[in-house]
Design an enzyme around this catalytic site. Structure first.
Site, PDB file in Angstrom:
ATOM      1  N   ALA A  38       0.853  -1.241   0.055  1.00 14.28           N
ATOM      2  CA  ALA A  38       0.092  -0.060  -0.088  1.00 14.28           C
ATOM      3  C   ALA A  38       0.812   1.248  -0.060  1.00 14.28           C
ATOM      4  O   ALA A  38       0.763   2.214  -0.682  1.00 14.28           O
ATOM      5  CB  ALA A  38      -1.016   0.156   1.260  1.00 14.28           C
ATOM      6  N   ASP A  49       3.884   1.526  -1.093  1.00 16.11           N
ATOM      7  CA  ASP A  49       4.483   1.726  -2.545  1.00 16.11           C
ATOM      8  C   ASP A  49       3.326   2.274  -3.603  1.00 16.11           C
ATOM      9  O   ASP A  49       3.703   3.141  -4.476  1.00 16.11           O
ATOM     10  CB  ASP A  49       4.913   0.403  -3.072  1.00 16.11           C
ATOM     11  CG  ASP A  49       5.816  -0.314  -2.256  1.00 16.11           C
ATOM     12  OD1 ASP A  49       6.703   0.406  -1.535  1.00 16.11           O
ATOM     13  OD2 ASP A  49       5.962  -1.550  -2.214  1.00 16.11           O
ATOM     14  N   ASP A  74      -0.395 -11.201  -3.493  1.00 20.71           N
ATOM     15  CA  ASP A  74      -0.050 -11.827  -4.776  1.00 20.71           C
ATOM     16  C   ASP A  74      -0.853 -11.549  -6.066  1.00 20.71           C
ATOM     17  O   ASP A  74      -1.029 -12.185  -6.997  1.00 20.71           O
ATOM     18  CB  ASP A  74      -0.111 -13.454  -4.373  1.00 20.71           C
ATOM     19  CG  ASP A  74      -0.667 -13.851  -3.294  1.00 20.71           C
ATOM     20  OD1 ASP A  74      -1.764 -14.074  -3.268  1.00 20.71           O
ATOM     21  OD2 ASP A  74      -0.206 -13.461  -2.213  1.00 20.71           O
TER      22      ASP A  74
END
Length: 301
Positions: free
Chosen positions: A250, A252, A288
């Site tokens: 989050a 990033d 993922d």
């Protein structure tokens, strides 16, 4: 032409059970690419900014896969170095047990001063780096020091995400290093909570007082909101309400959204809103499923 973002830092291959079971019990696995700086580049690229990523990867299948996956997110990976002497790093997500890292001796941990001296900055507008690189090795720390110095000398805006990772080094060891790096940047992203752990600064105003010379300081406070300080101006925008499935990435996403809006000439308020919007997309997906967070309207390939 869009301003050019160059994000520099480690990205590893990430292995995770496909069904949410533990590593021992799982019957299938997902293999993805995971790295803070390449994530930032991907989110910025999704919003139309020209984004490049530089790192070192091994000459191996995992390196091939990481390169392909980052490129598929719209990021220019043509500058990435391949290292035949060192492998691509790997981390394994094991639900219920945590994360295991296999990065000792990896290609990215071998970043060097020479790498920074050869970094292509000619048409770059923003160099984005993070404190993770400083924690990888002594040579990686030297790399970061030289890269920041070169960028400043060449008039490239330096964006620095503090990104303190407790799995890599203690707050006691990290605090002076990260403070010195942040003080040299033009734009700094830091979590209010990590700043308190590192430097004993419980409020955004305290963080600002610690870095009065940083031209643009963004202090993120989780689900409360984020504040940007530019000169004497202070702007706060609350976070978006969202059901959190996974908080991984989050920060990033926020940085990528903020940088893209900044490149487009957005106001301080709109830069923060753009960061919150990208973070919310990530919070609503599992770590993922990064493709879904970066390109929510596209079908994964």
């Amino acid at each position: 032409m869009s301003p050019v973002l160059l994000a520099v830092g480690e990205t590893m291959a990430m292995l995770a059970p496909a069904d949410g079971a533990g590593v021992v019990e799982a019957t299938g696995f997902l293999v993805d690419a995971g790295g803070a700086e390449s994530n930032v580049a991907a989110h910025a690229a999704a919003l139309g900014m020209t984004a490049r990523w530089w790192s070192r990867l091994g000459v191996d299948a995992l390196g091939d896969r990481v390169l392909r996956q980052v490129a598929a997110r719209g990021v220019d990976v043509s500058l990435v170095e391949r290292d035949a002497a060192h492998p691509t790093g790997l981390y394994v997500k094991d639900p219920g047990r945590g994360v295991s890292y296999y990065r000792r001796g990896s290609a990215a941990s071998c970043f060097s001063r020479a790498d920074a001296e050869n970094l292509a900055l000619d048409d770059v507008d923003v160099l984005h780096v993070s404190g993770i690189t400083a924690a990888l090795s002594d040579t990686a720390r030297d790399f970061l020091d030289v890269a920041i110095g070169r960028a400043r000398d060449e008039g490239v805006t330096v964006s620095f995400d503090v990104n303190h990772r407790v799995a890599l080094w203690s707050a006691t060891e990290a605090a002076p290093v990260l403070r010195a790096l942040a003080a040299r940047a033009d734009l700094v992203f830091v979590g209010r909570d990590e700043a308190e752990v590192l430097w004993g600064t419980p409020t955004d105003a305290d963080v600002r007082a610690l870095f009065p010379g940083v031209a643009e300081l963004v202090v993120k406070d989780g689900d409360v909101g984020a504040t940007v300080f530019t000169g004497e101006e202070r702007v706060f925008i609350p976070s978006l309400p969202v059901e959190v499935l996974d908080a991984v990435g989050a920060g990033d996403a926020f940085a990528g959204g903020y940088l893209a809006a900044r490149a487009a000439g957005a106001t301080a308020s709109d830069r923060l809103r753009s960061g919150h919007e990208r973070a919310a997309l990530t919070l609503r997906t599992y770590g993922d499923s990064l493709h879904d967070a970066i390109h929510p309207d596209r079908t994964p390939t």
